[in-house]
Design a protein around this motif. Structure first.
Motif, PDB file in Angstrom:
ATOM      1  N   SER A 163       0.798  -1.149   0.048  1.00 21.23           N
ATOM      2  CA  SER A 163       0.017  -0.108  -0.080  1.00 21.23           C
ATOM      3  C   SER A 163       0.713   1.571   0.094  1.00 21.23           C
ATOM      4  O   SER A 163       1.137   2.697  -0.655  1.00 21.23           O
ATOM      5  CB  SER A 163      -1.054  -0.171   1.122  1.00 21.23           C
ATOM      6  OG  SER A 163      -1.569  -0.950   1.475  1.00 21.23           O
ATOM      7  N   ARG A 164       1.834   1.217   0.659  1.00 21.07           N
ATOM      8  CA  ARG A 164       2.310   2.364   0.857  1.00 21.07           C
ATOM      9  C   ARG A 164       3.711   2.801  -0.355  1.00 21.07           C
ATOM     10  O   ARG A 164       3.071   3.739  -0.889  1.00 21.07           O
ATOM     11  CB  ARG A 164       3.614   1.525   1.791  1.00 21.07           C
ATOM     12  CG  ARG A 164       4.802   3.433   1.963  1.00 21.07           C
ATOM     13  CD  ARG A 164       5.736   3.070   3.267  1.00 21.07           C
ATOM     14  NE  ARG A 164       6.103   3.690   4.248  1.00 21.07           N
ATOM     15  CZ  ARG A 164       7.681   3.594   5.166  1.00 21.07           C
ATOM     16  NH1 ARG A 164       7.290   2.104   5.057  1.00 21.07           N
ATOM     17  NH2 ARG A 164       7.808   4.665   5.836  1.00 21.07           N
ATOM     18  N   ALA A 165       4.305   1.466  -1.632  1.00 23.14           N
ATOM     19  CA  ALA A 165       4.406   1.566  -2.195  1.00 23.14           C
ATOM     20  C   ALA A 165       3.490   2.203  -3.945  1.00 23.14           C
ATOM     21  O   ALA A 165       3.518   2.906  -4.562  1.00 23.14           O
ATOM     22  CB  ALA A 165       5.190   0.338  -3.106  1.00 23.14           C
ATOM     23  N   TRP A 166       2.247   1.599  -3.497  1.00 21.42           N
ATOM     24  CA  TRP A 166       1.424   1.439  -4.437  1.00 21.42           C
ATOM     25  C   TRP A 166       1.143   3.331  -4.300  1.00 21.42           C
ATOM     26  O   TRP A 166       0.631   3.737  -5.130  1.00 21.42           O
ATOM     27  CB  TRP A 166       0.267   0.955  -4.260  1.00 21.42           C
ATOM     28  CG  TRP A 166      -1.576   0.950  -5.176  1.00 21.42           C
ATOM     29  CD1 TRP A 166      -2.156   2.177  -3.864  1.00 21.42           C
ATOM     30  CD2 TRP A 166      -2.086   0.419  -6.374  1.00 21.42           C
ATOM     31  NE1 TRP A 166      -3.079   2.300  -5.348  1.00 21.42           N
ATOM     32  CE2 TRP A 166      -3.122   1.272  -6.868  1.00 21.42           C
ATOM     33  CE3 TRP A 166      -1.014  -0.009  -7.209  1.00 21.42           C
ATOM     34  CZ2 TRP A 166      -3.052   0.994  -8.128  1.00 21.42           C
ATOM     35  CZ3 TRP A 166      -1.615  -0.452  -8.427  1.00 21.42           C
ATOM     36  CH2 TRP A 166      -3.091  -0.118  -8.997  1.00 21.42           C
ATOM     37  N   SER A 167       0.604   3.959  -3.225  1.00 21.72           N
ATOM     38  CA  SER A 167       0.031   5.512  -3.035  1.00 21.72           C
ATOM     39  C   SER A 167       1.316   6.453  -2.951  1.00 21.72           C
ATOM     40  O   SER A 167       1.153   7.219  -3.867  1.00 21.72           O
ATOM     41  CB  SER A 167       0.003   5.446  -1.700  1.00 21.72           C
ATOM     42  OG  SER A 167      -1.182   4.652  -1.118  1.00 21.72           O
ATOM     43  N   ALA A 168       2.388   5.674  -3.327  1.00 29.49           N
ATOM     44  CA  ALA A 168       3.020   7.084  -3.289  1.00 29.49           C
ATOM     45  C   ALA A 168       3.351   7.062  -5.131  1.00 29.49           C
ATOM     46  O   ALA A 168       3.607   8.355  -5.444  1.00 29.49           O
ATOM     47  CB  ALA A 168       4.465   6.082  -2.822  1.00 29.49           C
ATOM     48  N   LYS A 169       2.945   6.028  -6.024  1.00 27.57           N
ATOM     49  CA  LYS A 169       2.436   6.161  -7.101  1.00 27.57           C
ATOM     50  C   LYS A 169       1.195   6.644  -7.811  1.00 27.57           C
ATOM     51  O   LYS A 169       1.109   7.200  -8.690  1.00 27.57           O
ATOM     52  CB  LYS A 169       3.287   4.809  -7.623  1.00 27.57           C
ATOM     53  CG  LYS A 169       3.523   4.630  -9.054  1.00 27.57           C
ATOM     54  CD  LYS A 169       3.934   2.918  -9.602  1.00 27.57           C
ATOM     55  CE  LYS A 169       4.449   3.025 -11.254  1.00 27.57           C
ATOM     56  NZ  LYS A 169       3.906   1.776 -11.722  1.00 27.57           N
ATOM     57  N   ASN A 170       0.392   5.899  -6.885  1.00 29.07           N
ATOM     58  CA  ASN A 170      -1.096   6.293  -7.739  1.00 29.07           C
ATOM     59  C   ASN A 170      -2.046   6.895  -6.498  1.00 29.07           C
ATOM     60  O   ASN A 170      -3.013   7.287  -7.416  1.00 29.07           O
ATOM     61  CB  ASN A 170      -1.187   4.773  -8.076  1.00 29.07           C
ATOM     62  CG  ASN A 170      -0.356   3.321  -8.922  1.00 29.07           C
ATOM     63  OD1 ASN A 170      -0.061   4.550  -9.825  1.00 29.07           O
ATOM     64  ND2 ASN A 170      -0.012   2.774  -8.368  1.00 29.07           N
ATOM     65  N   ASN A 171      -1.242   7.299  -5.216  1.00 28.35           N
ATOM     66  CA  ASN A 171      -2.490   7.527  -4.600  1.00 28.35           C
ATOM     67  C   ASN A 171      -2.361   9.418  -3.809  1.00 28.35           C
ATOM     68  O   ASN A 171      -2.445   8.715  -2.991  1.00 28.35           O
ATOM     69  CB  ASN A 171      -2.921   6.670  -3.614  1.00 28.35           C
ATOM     70  CG  ASN A 171      -4.289   5.782  -4.037  1.00 28.35           C
ATOM     71  OD1 ASN A 171      -4.175   5.405  -5.644  1.00 28.35           O
ATOM     72  ND2 ASN A 171      -3.959   4.153  -3.325  1.00 28.35           N
ATOM     73  N   SER A 172      -1.319   9.861  -4.346  1.00 24.91           N
ATOM     74  CA  SER A 172      -1.801  10.934  -3.990  1.00 24.91           C
ATOM     75  C   SER A 172      -2.853  11.335  -3.331  1.00 24.91           C
ATOM     76  O   SER A 172      -2.820  12.615  -2.344  1.00 24.91           O
ATOM     77  CB  SER A 172      -1.856  12.432  -5.251  1.00 24.91           C
ATOM     78  OG  SER A 172      -2.039  12.289  -6.227  1.00 24.91           O
ATOM     79  N   LYS A 173      -4.424  11.334  -3.657  1.00 22.38           N
ATOM     80  CA  LYS A 173      -5.605  11.963  -2.792  1.00 22.38           C
ATOM     81  C   LYS A 173      -5.982  10.644  -2.363  1.00 22.38           C
ATOM     82  O   LYS A 173      -7.206  10.737  -2.037  1.00 22.38           O
ATOM     83  CB  LYS A 173      -6.309  12.441  -4.390  1.00 22.38           C
ATOM     84  CG  LYS A 173      -5.815  13.689  -4.670  1.00 22.38           C
ATOM     85  CD  LYS A 173      -6.828  13.920  -6.065  1.00 22.38           C
ATOM     86  CE  LYS A 173      -5.663  14.892  -6.757  1.00 22.38           C
ATOM     87  NZ  LYS A 173      -6.698  16.347  -6.311  1.00 22.38           N
ATOM     88  N   GLY A 174      -5.323   9.706  -2.607  1.00 21.46           N
ATOM     89  CA  GLY A 174      -6.030   8.916  -0.920  1.00 21.46           C
ATOM     90  C   GLY A 174      -5.877   7.370  -2.178  1.00 21.46           C
ATOM     91  O   GLY A 174      -6.090   7.318  -3.086  1.00 21.46           O
ATOM     92  N   CYS A 175      -7.178   6.645  -1.170  1.00 20.17           N
ATOM     93  CA  CYS A 175      -7.412   5.556  -2.132  1.00 20.17           C
ATOM     94  C   CYS A 175      -8.848   5.744  -2.804  1.00 20.17           C
ATOM     95  O   CYS A 175      -9.808   6.171  -3.244  1.00 20.17           O
ATOM     96  CB  CYS A 175      -7.964   4.726  -1.402  1.00 20.17           C
ATOM     97  SG  CYS A 175      -8.980   3.349  -1.274  1.00 20.17           S
ATOM     98  N   GLY A 176      -8.696   5.266  -4.651  1.00 21.87           N
ATOM     99  CA  GLY A 176      -9.605   5.865  -5.022  1.00 21.87           C
ATOM    100  C   GLY A 176     -11.041   5.131  -4.973  1.00 21.87           C
ATOM    101  O   GLY A 176     -11.717   5.490  -4.748  1.00 21.87           O
ATOM    102  N   MET A 177     -11.048   3.938  -3.955  1.00 24.48           N
ATOM    103  CA  MET A 177     -12.238   3.207  -3.694  1.00 24.48           C
ATOM    104  C   MET A 177     -12.811   4.061  -3.184  1.00 24.48           C
ATOM    105  O   MET A 177     -14.152   4.344  -2.868  1.00 24.48           O
ATOM    106  CB  MET A 177     -11.946   1.973  -3.163  1.00 24.48           C
ATOM    107  CG  MET A 177     -11.492   0.795  -4.336  1.00 24.48           C
ATOM    108  SD  MET A 177     -12.951   0.630  -5.825  1.00 24.48           S
ATOM    109  CE  MET A 177     -12.038   0.162  -6.935  1.00 24.48           C
TER     110      MET A 177
END
Length: 188
Positions: free
Chosen positions: A88-102
Motif C-alpha cells: 500500500s505504501r509503494a502503491w500510494s507513492a505512485k498512484n494515490n496522491s489523493k488517497g484511496c480511489g475506492m
C-alpha cells in the motif's frame, strides 16, 4: 479493448481520480482521449459504465500489485500481513496522491443501486477477507477481530494519506500493525 476504448478508460481514470467522478463529464473524457462522444458511447454505453470499468480496472491492478508483494514476503504469516502495508505504501507513492480511489469513489457513489457500488464495497470486503485469512494463521481464535483491526489500520492510513495530515501514515499504520502482531506473539 480497442485502442480508442483504452484511451477513453485511461483518460477517465486520470480525470476521475484527479477531479472526482461527478465533476467529469463525457465531453471532457472524449476530448482528453481524442475520440468522439459517439465512439465513447459505442464502446461503453454510458458514463456509469465507464466508472464501473475504471474502478474494476483499478481494483484488478491493485490486486495484482498486492499479489506480487505477498508472493515476495517471507512465508511467516506476520510478514505477509506487513507486506500488505508495504504494498500500500509503494502503491500510494505512485498512484494515490489523493488517497484511496475506492474510498474517494464511495464518497461520491453511496447508492447501493449504482452499478459501481458493488465494485467499491467488494474491494473492501476482499481486503477484509484477506486480512482475516492472514490473521487466521496468526491467531485462529481471534482471526475475525484481528482481521477487522488490521483493515481499520490499513484503511485509516489510506484516508490519512490522501488528507496529507500526518507524515507517512501508511508507515505509521504498519508500525502499529507490527506492534499488534508482536502482542499476539507473531511478529517476524
Amino acid at each position: 479493448m480497442t485502442p480508442a476504448a483504452r484511451r477513453v478508460l485511461e483518460a477517465a481514470a486520470r480525470l476521475f481520480y484527479e477531479r472526482g467522478i461527478h465533476a467529469v463529464g463525457v465531453d471532457l473524457i472524449a476530448s482528453e482521449a481524442g475520440v468522439t462522444k459517439k465512439t465513447l458511447y459505442d464502446r461503453f454505453g454510458s458514463k456509469e459504465q465507464i466508472v464501473v470499468e475504471y474502478l474494476a480496472d483499478r481494483d484488478e491492478r491493485w490486486r495484482a500489485f498486492l499479489a506480487q508483494h505477498l508472493d515476495a514476503a517471507r512465508p511467516a504469516p506476520a510478514a505477509r500481513v506487513l507486506a500488505v502495508f508495504d504494498a500500500s505504501r509503494a502503491w500510494s507513492a505512485k498512484n494515490n496522491s489523493k488517497g484511496c480511489g475506492m474510498v474517494n469513489a464511495h464518497a461520491e457513489i453511496s447508492d447501493p443501486s449504482h452499478p459501481a457500488y458493488p465494485i467499491i464495497t467488494g474491494q473492501k470486503q476482499w481486503m477484509l477477507a484477506l486480512f482475516t485469512g492472514l490473521a487466521r494463521d496468526i491467531a485462529p481464535d481471534g482471526a475475525d477481530r484481528l482481521g477487522r483491526t488490521l483493515l481499520l489500520l490499513h484503511e485509516g492510513a489510506l484516508v490519512a494519506h490522501g488528507l496529507h495530515v500526518i507524515a507517512d501514515p501508511i508507515g505509521h499504520a504498519r508500525q502499529q500493525a507490527q506492534a499488534l502482531l508482536a502482542a499476539t506473539g507473531e511478529c517476524g
